[in-house]
Design a protein around this motif. Structure first.
Motif, PDB file in Angstrom:
ATOM      1  N   ASN A   6      -9.495  -2.856  13.886  1.00 51.09           N
ATOM      2  CA  ASN A   6      -9.573  -4.499  13.572  1.00 51.09           C
ATOM      3  C   ASN A   6      -9.372  -4.728  12.134  1.00 51.09           C
ATOM      4  OD1 ASN A   6     -10.918  -4.860  16.107  1.00 51.09           O
ATOM      5  ND2 ASN A   6     -12.863  -4.765  15.382  1.00 51.09           N
ATOM      6  N   ALA A   7      -9.508  -3.783  11.324  1.00 51.41           N
ATOM      7  CA  ALA A   7      -9.255  -3.895   9.733  1.00 51.41           C
ATOM      8  C   ALA A   7      -7.940  -3.313   9.612  1.00 51.41           C
ATOM      9  CB  ALA A   7     -10.158  -3.169   9.020  1.00 51.41           C
ATOM     10  N   TRP A   8      -7.456  -2.258  10.034  1.00 48.38           N
ATOM     11  CA  TRP A   8      -6.092  -1.725   9.852  1.00 48.38           C
ATOM     12  C   TRP A   8      -5.877  -0.738  10.777  1.00 48.38           C
ATOM     13  CZ3 TRP A   8      -1.883  -2.899   7.088  1.00 48.38           C
ATOM     14  CH2 TRP A   8      -1.011  -1.993   6.759  1.00 48.38           C
ATOM     15  N   SER A   9      -4.783  -1.028  11.913  1.00 52.33           N
ATOM     16  CA  SER A   9      -4.393  -0.268  12.927  1.00 52.33           C
ATOM     17  C   SER A   9      -3.113   0.798  12.691  1.00 52.33           C
ATOM     18  CB  SER A   9      -4.530  -1.169  14.243  1.00 52.33           C
ATOM     19  OG  SER A   9      -3.252  -2.038  14.112  1.00 52.33           O
ATOM     20  N   TRP A  10      -2.967   1.535  13.876  1.00 52.68           N
ATOM     21  CA  TRP A  10      -1.711   2.163  13.795  1.00 52.68           C
ATOM     22  C   TRP A  10      -0.462   1.229  13.792  1.00 52.68           C
ATOM     23  CZ3 TRP A  10       0.295   6.828  12.993  1.00 52.68           C
ATOM     24  CH2 TRP A  10       1.523   7.115  13.459  1.00 52.68           C
ATOM     25  N   ASP A  11      -0.604   0.385  14.646  1.00 53.96           N
ATOM     26  CA  ASP A  11       0.343  -0.744  14.670  1.00 53.96           C
ATOM     27  C   ASP A  11       0.672  -1.421  13.368  1.00 53.96           C
ATOM     28  OD1 ASP A  11       0.946   0.094  17.252  1.00 53.96           O
ATOM     29  OD2 ASP A  11      -0.293  -1.772  18.293  1.00 53.96           O
ATOM     30  N   ASN A  12      -0.518  -1.718  12.723  1.00 51.21           N
ATOM     31  CA  ASN A  12      -0.316  -2.301  11.436  1.00 51.21           C
ATOM     32  C   ASN A  12       0.452  -1.378  10.737  1.00 51.21           C
ATOM     33  OD1 ASN A  12      -3.765  -3.649  11.527  1.00 51.21           O
ATOM     34  ND2 ASN A  12      -1.913  -4.886  11.644  1.00 51.21           N
ATOM     35  N   GLN A  13       0.388  -0.036  10.501  1.00 55.60           N
ATOM     36  CA  GLN A  13       0.775   0.914   9.631  1.00 55.60           C
ATOM     37  C   GLN A  13       2.282   1.045  10.003  1.00 55.60           C
ATOM     38  OE1 GLN A  13      -0.917   3.098   7.483  1.00 55.60           O
ATOM     39  NE2 GLN A  13       1.056   3.207   6.790  1.00 55.60           N
ATOM     40  N   VAL A  14       2.586   0.988  11.245  1.00 58.47           N
ATOM     41  CA  VAL A  14       4.144   1.234  11.837  1.00 58.47           C
ATOM     42  C   VAL A  14       4.942  -0.046  11.297  1.00 58.47           C
ATOM     43  CG1 VAL A  14       5.438   0.970  13.630  1.00 58.47           C
ATOM     44  CG2 VAL A  14       3.561   2.792  13.768  1.00 58.47           C
ATOM     45  N   LYS A  15       4.359  -1.156  11.470  1.00 58.64           N
ATOM     46  CA  LYS A  15       4.828  -2.594  11.134  1.00 58.64           C
ATOM     47  C   LYS A  15       5.280  -2.291   9.513  1.00 58.64           C
ATOM     48  CE  LYS A  15       3.666  -5.676  13.511  1.00 58.64           C
ATOM     49  NZ  LYS A  15       2.806  -6.908  14.177  1.00 58.64           N
ATOM     50  N   GLU A  16       4.150  -1.714   8.979  1.00 59.58           N
ATOM     51  CA  GLU A  16       4.021  -1.867   7.299  1.00 59.58           C
ATOM     52  C   GLU A  16       5.091  -0.847   6.626  1.00 59.58           C
ATOM     53  OE1 GLU A  16       2.431  -4.174   5.641  1.00 59.58           O
ATOM     54  OE2 GLU A  16       2.534  -3.518   3.645  1.00 59.58           O
ATOM     55  N   GLY A  17       5.343   0.347   7.492  1.00 59.06           N
ATOM     56  CA  GLY A  17       6.251   1.439   7.041  1.00 59.06           C
ATOM     57  C   GLY A  17       5.111   2.152   5.992  1.00 59.06           C
ATOM     58  N   THR A  18       5.909   2.278   4.572  1.00 61.33           N
ATOM     59  CA  THR A  18       4.763   2.756   3.671  1.00 61.33           C
ATOM     60  C   THR A  18       3.811   1.781   3.282  1.00 61.33           C
ATOM     61  OG1 THR A  18       6.488   4.444   3.119  1.00 61.33           O
ATOM     62  CG2 THR A  18       4.934   4.136   1.455  1.00 61.33           C
ATOM     63  N   SER A  19       2.517   2.494   3.146  1.00 62.36           N
ATOM     64  CA  SER A  19       1.540   1.652   2.433  1.00 62.36           C
ATOM     65  C   SER A  19       0.379   2.323   1.789  1.00 62.36           C
ATOM     66  CB  SER A  19       0.804   0.915   3.691  1.00 62.36           C
ATOM     67  OG  SER A  19      -0.114   1.753   4.181  1.00 62.36           O
ATOM     68  N   MET A  20      -0.323   1.720   1.028  1.00 63.86           N
ATOM     69  CA  MET A  20      -1.376   2.446   0.231  1.00 63.86           C
ATOM     70  C   MET A  20      -2.540   2.315   1.221  1.00 63.86           C
ATOM     71  SD  MET A  20      -1.852   0.168  -3.074  1.00 63.86           S
ATOM     72  CE  MET A  20      -2.266  -1.171  -2.414  1.00 63.86           C
ATOM     73  N   TRP A  21      -3.089   3.785   1.159  1.00 59.02           N
ATOM     74  CA  TRP A  21      -4.567   3.913   1.793  1.00 59.02           C
ATOM     75  C   TRP A  21      -5.520   3.316   1.009  1.00 59.02           C
ATOM     76  CZ3 TRP A  21      -4.545   4.610   7.011  1.00 59.02           C
ATOM     77  CH2 TRP A  21      -6.027   4.999   7.474  1.00 59.02           C
ATOM     78  N   ASP A  22      -5.847   2.296   0.895  1.00 63.83           N
ATOM     79  CA  ASP A  22      -6.945   1.681  -0.071  1.00 63.83           C
ATOM     80  C   ASP A  22      -8.121   1.388   0.615  1.00 63.83           C
ATOM     81  OD1 ASP A  22      -6.508  -0.565   1.282  1.00 63.83           O
ATOM     82  OD2 ASP A  22      -5.751  -1.631  -0.108  1.00 63.83           O
ATOM     83  N   GLY A  23      -9.052   0.992  -0.285  1.00 69.04           N
ATOM     84  CA  GLY A  23     -10.516   0.743   0.049  1.00 69.04           C
ATOM     85  C   GLY A  23     -11.594   1.747   0.078  1.00 69.04           C
ATOM     86  N   VAL A  24     -11.260   2.987  -0.035  1.00 71.87           N
ATOM     87  CA  VAL A  24     -12.059   4.114   0.019  1.00 71.87           C
ATOM     88  C   VAL A  24     -13.157   4.051  -1.080  1.00 71.87           C
ATOM     89  CG1 VAL A  24     -12.291   6.657  -0.485  1.00 71.87           C
ATOM     90  CG2 VAL A  24     -10.561   5.666   1.238  1.00 71.87           C
ATOM     91  N   ARG A  25     -14.326   3.849  -0.874  1.00 71.66           N
ATOM     92  CA  ARG A  25     -15.399   3.832  -1.756  1.00 71.66           C
ATOM     93  C   ARG A  25     -16.494   4.760  -1.735  1.00 71.66           C
ATOM     94  NH1 ARG A  25     -11.797   1.185  -3.350  1.00 71.66           N
ATOM     95  NH2 ARG A  25     -11.673  -0.881  -3.918  1.00 71.66           N
ATOM     96  N   ASN A  26     -16.128   5.991  -1.650  1.00 72.95           N
ATOM     97  CA  ASN A  26     -16.816   6.998  -1.174  1.00 72.95           C
ATOM     98  C   ASN A  26     -16.388   8.315  -2.188  1.00 72.95           C
ATOM     99  OD1 ASN A  26     -17.128   9.773   0.267  1.00 72.95           O
ATOM    100  ND2 ASN A  26     -19.016   8.745   1.040  1.00 72.95           N
ATOM    101  N   TYR A  27     -17.292   9.012  -2.786  1.00 69.22           N
ATOM    102  CA  TYR A  27     -16.748  10.126  -3.892  1.00 69.22           C
ATOM    103  C   TYR A  27     -16.184  11.403  -2.863  1.00 69.22           C
ATOM    104  CZ  TYR A  27     -18.413   7.532  -7.642  1.00 69.22           C
ATOM    105  OH  TYR A  27     -18.702   6.417  -8.589  1.00 69.22           O
TER     106      TYR A  27
END
Length: 129
Positions: A6-27
DNA sequence: GCCAACGTTGGC
DNA sequence: GCCAACGTTGGC
């Protein structure tokens, strides 16, 4: 690498091409991001609603500060969708395989970026064919 | 929707 | 430095 579709899917990733993997908030997850090298491959897992590994990502840029993090403590890597799995591999299938019982996906369900041994990777690849 | 498992925060 | 309170994640 895990994401709620719902937040970021495989299809989103394909459409975007290269993207940042952002939002990680755990050490721990951040430390795993920092270990990634250019051209490393990762599985893309759809959490919560699907619980499937759906595709393969490639790291195209090693870690740098996460621009969405005001504290400046967390990092991102750049990734690109490389290959969709012929058959998604479900969490249930993974749990049924005794050789995969110790992987973090099973043992540490909350961790969003986790390591995988080459042997474990190969088993999952085999399951997807 | 519930809740277990964690991680973080802040008072003491 | 400890720990209670709280927030989040993700499987069920």
């Amino acid at each position: 690498m895990k994401s709620e579709p719902n937040a970021w899917s495989w299809d989103n990733q394909v459409k975007e091409g290269t993207s940042m993997w952002d939002g990680v908030r755990n050490y721990q997850a951040r430390n795993n991001l920092k270990k990634m090298k250019k051209n490393d491959l990762c599985f893309f897992y759809h959490s919560v609603t699907e619980r499937n590994i759906v595709g393969i990502l490639k790291v195209v840029k090693e870690y740098y500060p996460d621009p969405t993090d005001k504290t400046e403590r967390f990092v991102v890597v750049d990734v690109r969708a490389t290959k969709k799995l012929r058959n998604p591999v479900s969490l249930d299938q993974i749990k049924e395989n005794s050789k995969l019982k110790d992987i973090a996906l099973v043992k540490q369900s909350r961790l969003s970026v986790m390591p995988l041994k080459k042997t474990e990777w190969d088993i999952i690849i085999k399951m997807s064919n």
